[in-house]
Design an enzyme around this catalytic site. Structure first.
Site, PDB file in Angstrom:
ATOM      1  N   GLY A 239     -20.737 -25.252  -4.032  1.00  0.00           N
ATOM      2  CA  GLY A 239     -20.657 -26.598  -4.595  1.00  0.00           C
ATOM      3  C   GLY A 239     -20.380 -26.692  -6.073  1.00  0.00           C
ATOM      4  O   GLY A 239     -20.081 -27.785  -6.566  1.00  0.00           O
ATOM      5  N   GLU A 275     -23.036 -19.565  -2.208  1.00  0.00           N
ATOM      6  CA  GLU A 275     -21.811 -19.588  -1.388  1.00  0.00           C
ATOM      7  C   GLU A 275     -20.680 -20.296  -2.129  1.00  0.00           C
ATOM      8  O   GLU A 275     -20.153 -21.303  -1.652  1.00  0.00           O
ATOM      9  CB  GLU A 275     -22.101 -20.337  -0.074  1.00  0.00           C
ATOM     10  CG  GLU A 275     -23.256 -19.792   0.744  1.00  0.00           C
ATOM     11  CD  GLU A 275     -23.692 -20.749   1.865  1.00  0.00           C
ATOM     12  OE1 GLU A 275     -23.088 -21.833   2.023  1.00  0.00           O
ATOM     13  OE2 GLU A 275     -24.646 -20.409   2.570  1.00  0.00           O
ATOM     14  N   GLY A 277     -17.100 -21.327  -3.357  1.00  0.00           N
ATOM     15  CA  GLY A 277     -15.716 -21.207  -2.917  1.00  0.00           C
ATOM     16  C   GLY A 277     -14.808 -21.662  -4.043  1.00  0.00           C
ATOM     17  O   GLY A 277     -14.098 -20.887  -4.690  1.00  0.00           O
ATOM     18  N   ARG A 278     -14.879 -22.964  -4.318  1.00  0.00           N
ATOM     19  CA  ARG A 278     -13.978 -23.567  -5.302  1.00  0.00           C
ATOM     20  C   ARG A 278     -14.112 -22.921  -6.687  1.00  0.00           C
ATOM     21  O   ARG A 278     -13.110 -22.711  -7.364  1.00  0.00           O
ATOM     22  CB  ARG A 278     -14.301 -25.063  -5.412  1.00  0.00           C
ATOM     23  CG  ARG A 278     -13.293 -25.855  -6.210  1.00  0.00           C
ATOM     24  CD  ARG A 278     -13.756 -27.299  -6.408  1.00  0.00           C
ATOM     25  NE  ARG A 278     -14.329 -27.891  -5.245  1.00  0.00           N
ATOM     26  CZ  ARG A 278     -13.661 -28.667  -4.375  1.00  0.00           C
ATOM     27  NH1 ARG A 278     -12.403 -28.951  -4.583  1.00  0.00           N
ATOM     28  NH2 ARG A 278     -14.281 -29.177  -3.317  1.00  0.00           N
ATOM     29  N   ARG A 314      -4.882 -32.114  -0.418  1.00  0.00           N
ATOM     30  CA  ARG A 314      -5.994 -32.710  -1.175  1.00  0.00           C
ATOM     31  C   ARG A 314      -5.672 -34.071  -1.799  1.00  0.00           C
ATOM     32  O   ARG A 314      -6.486 -34.986  -1.708  1.00  0.00           O
ATOM     33  CB  ARG A 314      -6.511 -31.752  -2.256  1.00  0.00           C
ATOM     34  CG  ARG A 314      -6.988 -30.404  -1.700  1.00  0.00           C
ATOM     35  CD  ARG A 314      -7.775 -29.584  -2.710  1.00  0.00           C
ATOM     36  NE  ARG A 314      -9.074 -30.161  -2.944  1.00  0.00           N
ATOM     37  CZ  ARG A 314      -9.412 -30.850  -4.003  1.00  0.00           C
ATOM     38  NH1 ARG A 314      -8.550 -31.023  -4.986  1.00  0.00           N
ATOM     39  NH2 ARG A 314     -10.604 -31.365  -4.105  1.00  0.00           N
ATOM     40  N   TYR A 318      -8.144 -36.798  -0.265  1.00  0.00           N
ATOM     41  CA  TYR A 318      -9.302 -37.151  -1.110  1.00  0.00           C
ATOM     42  C   TYR A 318      -8.899 -37.917  -2.364  1.00  0.00           C
ATOM     43  O   TYR A 318      -9.707 -38.039  -3.275  1.00  0.00           O
ATOM     44  CB  TYR A 318     -10.018 -35.883  -1.606  1.00  0.00           C
ATOM     45  CG  TYR A 318     -10.313 -34.859  -0.552  1.00  0.00           C
ATOM     46  CD1 TYR A 318     -11.215 -35.111   0.477  1.00  0.00           C
ATOM     47  CD2 TYR A 318      -9.732 -33.591  -0.618  1.00  0.00           C
ATOM     48  CE1 TYR A 318     -11.504 -34.144   1.419  1.00  0.00           C
ATOM     49  CE2 TYR A 318     -10.025 -32.617   0.327  1.00  0.00           C
ATOM     50  CZ  TYR A 318     -10.904 -32.905   1.344  1.00  0.00           C
ATOM     51  OH  TYR A 318     -11.204 -31.944   2.268  1.00  0.00           O
ATOM     52  N   CYS A 345       7.217 -37.762   6.055  1.00  0.00           N
ATOM     53  CA  CYS A 345       7.444 -39.188   6.332  1.00  0.00           C
ATOM     54  C   CYS A 345       6.135 -39.951   6.420  1.00  0.00           C
ATOM     55  O   CYS A 345       5.736 -40.415   7.498  1.00  0.00           O
ATOM     56  CB  CYS A 345       8.231 -39.330   7.627  1.00  0.00           C
ATOM     57  SG  CYS A 345       9.814 -38.534   7.480  1.00  0.00           S
ATOM     58  N   TYR A 373      -8.865 -24.610  -1.219  1.00  0.00           N
ATOM     59  CA  TYR A 373      -8.562 -25.702  -0.290  1.00  0.00           C
ATOM     60  C   TYR A 373      -7.106 -26.151  -0.420  1.00  0.00           C
ATOM     61  O   TYR A 373      -6.789 -27.321  -0.265  1.00  0.00           O
ATOM     62  CB  TYR A 373      -9.546 -26.873  -0.501  1.00  0.00           C
ATOM     63  CG  TYR A 373     -10.990 -26.409  -0.441  1.00  0.00           C
ATOM     64  CD1 TYR A 373     -11.528 -25.950   0.749  1.00  0.00           C
ATOM     65  CD2 TYR A 373     -11.797 -26.366  -1.583  1.00  0.00           C
ATOM     66  CE1 TYR A 373     -12.838 -25.479   0.814  1.00  0.00           C
ATOM     67  CE2 TYR A 373     -13.101 -25.899  -1.529  1.00  0.00           C
ATOM     68  CZ  TYR A 373     -13.612 -25.455  -0.322  1.00  0.00           C
ATOM     69  OH  TYR A 373     -14.909 -24.977  -0.256  1.00  0.00           O
TER      70      TYR A 373
HETATM   71  N1  LLP Z   1     -21.104 -23.418   1.918  1.00  0.00           N
HETATM   72  C1  LLP Z   1     -20.964 -24.372   2.864  1.00  0.00           C
HETATM   73  C2  LLP Z   1     -21.916 -24.415   3.966  1.00  0.00           C
HETATM   74  C3  LLP Z   1     -19.904 -25.290   2.769  1.00  0.00           C
HETATM   75  O1  LLP Z   1     -19.789 -26.243   3.689  1.00  0.00           O
HETATM   76  C4  LLP Z   1     -18.989 -25.204   1.689  1.00  0.00           C
HETATM   77  C5  LLP Z   1     -17.875 -26.137   1.572  1.00  0.00           C
HETATM   78  C6  LLP Z   1     -19.183 -24.178   0.742  1.00  0.00           C
HETATM   79  C7  LLP Z   1     -20.255 -23.313   0.885  1.00  0.00           C
HETATM   80  C8  LLP Z   1     -18.257 -23.980  -0.421  1.00  0.00           C
HETATM   81  O2  LLP Z   1     -18.308 -25.063  -1.301  1.00  0.00           O
HETATM   82  P1  LLP Z   1     -17.569 -24.964  -2.730  1.00  0.00           P
HETATM   83  O3  LLP Z   1     -18.302 -23.925  -3.557  1.00  0.00           O
HETATM   84  O4  LLP Z   1     -16.179 -24.583  -2.485  1.00  0.00           O
HETATM   85  O5  LLP Z   1     -17.713 -26.330  -3.281  1.00  0.00           O
HETATM   86  N2  LLP Z   1     -11.676 -29.409   1.435  1.00  0.00           N
HETATM   87  C9  LLP Z   1     -12.531 -29.981   0.417  1.00  0.00           C
HETATM   88  C10 LLP Z   1     -13.790 -29.185   0.193  1.00  0.00           C
HETATM   89  C11 LLP Z   1     -14.624 -29.034   1.447  1.00  0.00           C
HETATM   90  C12 LLP Z   1     -15.845 -28.211   1.230  1.00  0.00           C
HETATM   91  C13 LLP Z   1     -16.529 -27.928   2.507  1.00  0.00           C
HETATM   92  N3  LLP Z   1     -17.663 -27.062   2.405  1.00  0.00           N
HETATM   93  C14 LLP Z   1     -11.719 -30.102  -0.873  1.00  0.00           C
HETATM   94  O6  LLP Z   1     -10.532 -29.805  -0.860  1.00  0.00           O
HETATM   95  O7  LLP Z   1     -12.232 -30.565  -1.875  1.00  0.00           O
END
Ligand code: LLP
Length: 419
Positions: A239, A275, A277-278, A314, A318, A345, A373
């Site tokens: 997050g 965890e 990701g982004r 995205r 969003y 389209c 993403y």
């Molecule tokens: N852990 C869990 C259980 C999650 O559901 C997610 C993301 C993460 C970790 C990683 O979160 P991050 O560190 O990346 O914020 N497609 C959307 C984002 C969806 C995130 C879903 N879950 C976007 O493009 O913004």
């Protein structure tokens, strides 16, 4: 984005010009920086200092096996949400004992695959799922190591589609139900309680939602300890937000210190898993696209590019803002305001509204902050093939996924037999 900078008016990824990549591999394509991925991962890792921790990179953010392999080489763990993601991690040389498995609807076969590969923790999201995990573990005659993903009902103050930790969300077990769920877990023969997990949302740009959630989770850890249920790992989810366009998220050290201090305040000292990701992938990649045409309608200028909402979803999904930069800088005097739109389209096929750009047809544009993403959400709408992915390592540009071909696009489709 220090790994994507202009040099003499040309945008580079590390030591490689983006125009040379477009010339070799075509557009649209995603371009990643190895150094950026590694720098981001190490920033989080070192923020923990001596505190026992595991960085479980959220595979969903960017699951290219070259990315996973680079992170595995650094010692990363992984957060997965499907069998496919676990297969990618294994293929990339990741260590399953550092894998946590999240998701609201893991199938029996996915659970079995995860147990056979001895993942560290299955993060369970409902009591019904606990019973399923028990059933699968018993059938395999193994013990499943689990955590409950609890839902602390904290507002992450982010886009509603990416908020996951509130009462109205489908995710996690409510705090009211969590205590009994843990008690039930201790009654089951093939379940071993490993930890507690929580993920409240994505692109969070303040520390307070994390610390509010942490307090609630730690209260539960204490309550469980009083009942003799020992938690061995605190998984605080992902997050952490990034700077897309002037956002000021917490630094890795502020983010991590707030967790460690929160534990100290509660008199608790546990290994932490996160965890992200982004944070690791987002600013480690761009999407390259070429302008097909410039078009002027009554009140609008359009830069029509060869990448669409199928390549980068995205903005359409969003209303996400991605900075768009010309790969080759021209005189600012020629700048006009453009909507940068793609070929699909749909009116929603827009990469950016009202951008001031000095461009001509044929110019290349870089859509910034597209490493997370981006490709993973690409799809084949309008029968458009998925773009290529390139990993830059200094002066080398490695093709880490070939552009999809038409044959691959229709592979699996069959005609009915002739009448
Ligand atoms: N852990 C869990 C259980 C999650 O559901 C997610 C993301 C993460 C970790 C990683 O979160 P991050 O560190 O990346 O914020 N497609 C959307 C984002 C969806 C995130 C879903 N879950 C976007 O493009 O913004």
């Amino acid at each position: 984005m220090s790994f994507f900078e202009y040099r003499d008016g040309q945008l580079f990824a590390e030591q490689t010009s983006l125009s040379s990549i477009a010339a070799e591999h075509g557009t649209p394509c995603y371009v990643y920086s190895r150094a950026a991925f590694e720098t981001q991962w190490k920033a989080l890792d070192s923020a923990f200092g001596d505190h026992p921790h595991t960085i479980c990179y959220a595979v969903k953010a960017n699951s290219n096996i070259a990315v996973l392999n680079l992170l595995a080489r650094l010692g990363s763990g992984f957060d997965i949400v499907s069998e496919g993601e676990l297969r990618r991690v294994l293929k990339a040389g990741g260590d399953p004992s550092k894998v946590v498995f999240s998701g609201v609807a893991k199938s029996k076969s996915e659970l079995a695959f995860a147990m056979q590969n001895k993942v560290r923790s299955i993060n369970i999201e409902s009591v019904a799922e606990l019973e399923r995990v028990q059933e699968v573990a018993a059938s395999l005659n193994v013990t499943a190591s689990i955590a409950f993903r609890v839902n602390p009902n904290v507002d992450p103050e982010t886009h509603p589609y990416i908020s996951t930790g509130m009462d109205k969300a489908k995710f996690g077990v409510t705090m009211e139900a969590a205590f009994d769920a843990y008690k039930r877990a201790t009654e089951l023969t093939n379940i071993e309680v490993h930890g507690i997990a929580c993920h409240i949302g994505s692109q969070i740009t303040k520390t307070s939602p994390f610390t509010d959630a942490l307090k609630i989770v730690l209260d539960m850890v204490k309550r469980l300890a009083d009942e003799g249920i020992k938690i061995k790992q605190l998984d605080l989810g992902g997050g952490l937000g990034i700077d897309y366009h002037g956002e000021t998220p917490p630094s890795p050290s502020d983010y991590v210190q707030s967790m460690i201090n929160g534990m100290k305040d509660h008199g608790i000292n546990l290994p932490i898993a996160i965890e992200p990701g982004r944070y690791i992938a987002g600013n480690s990649g761009v999407m390259l696209t070429q302008i097909e045409f410039l078009k002027h309608n009554k009140n609008k200028n359009f830069a029509i590019v060869d990448a669409g909402m199928n390549d980068l979803l995205r903005p359409a999904l969003y209303q996400a803002f991605h900075v768009i930069k010309p790969v080759e800088q021209r005189s600012r005097q020629a700048a006009k305001i453009f909507d940068v739109v793609g070929p699909v389209c749909e009116s929603a096929c827009v990469l950016g509204y009202d951008r001031e750009l000095a461009v001509e047809a044929g110019d290349l544009l870089a859509v910034m902050s597209a490493g997370a993403y981006g490709f993973v959400m690409a799809n084949n709408y309008n029968s458009r093939n998925k773009p290529a992915e390139i990993m830059v390592d200094s002066t080398q540009a490695h093709l880490v996924r070939k552009r999809e071909t038409f044959d691959q696009l229709i592979s699996g489709e069959v005609l009915l037999a002739a009448d």
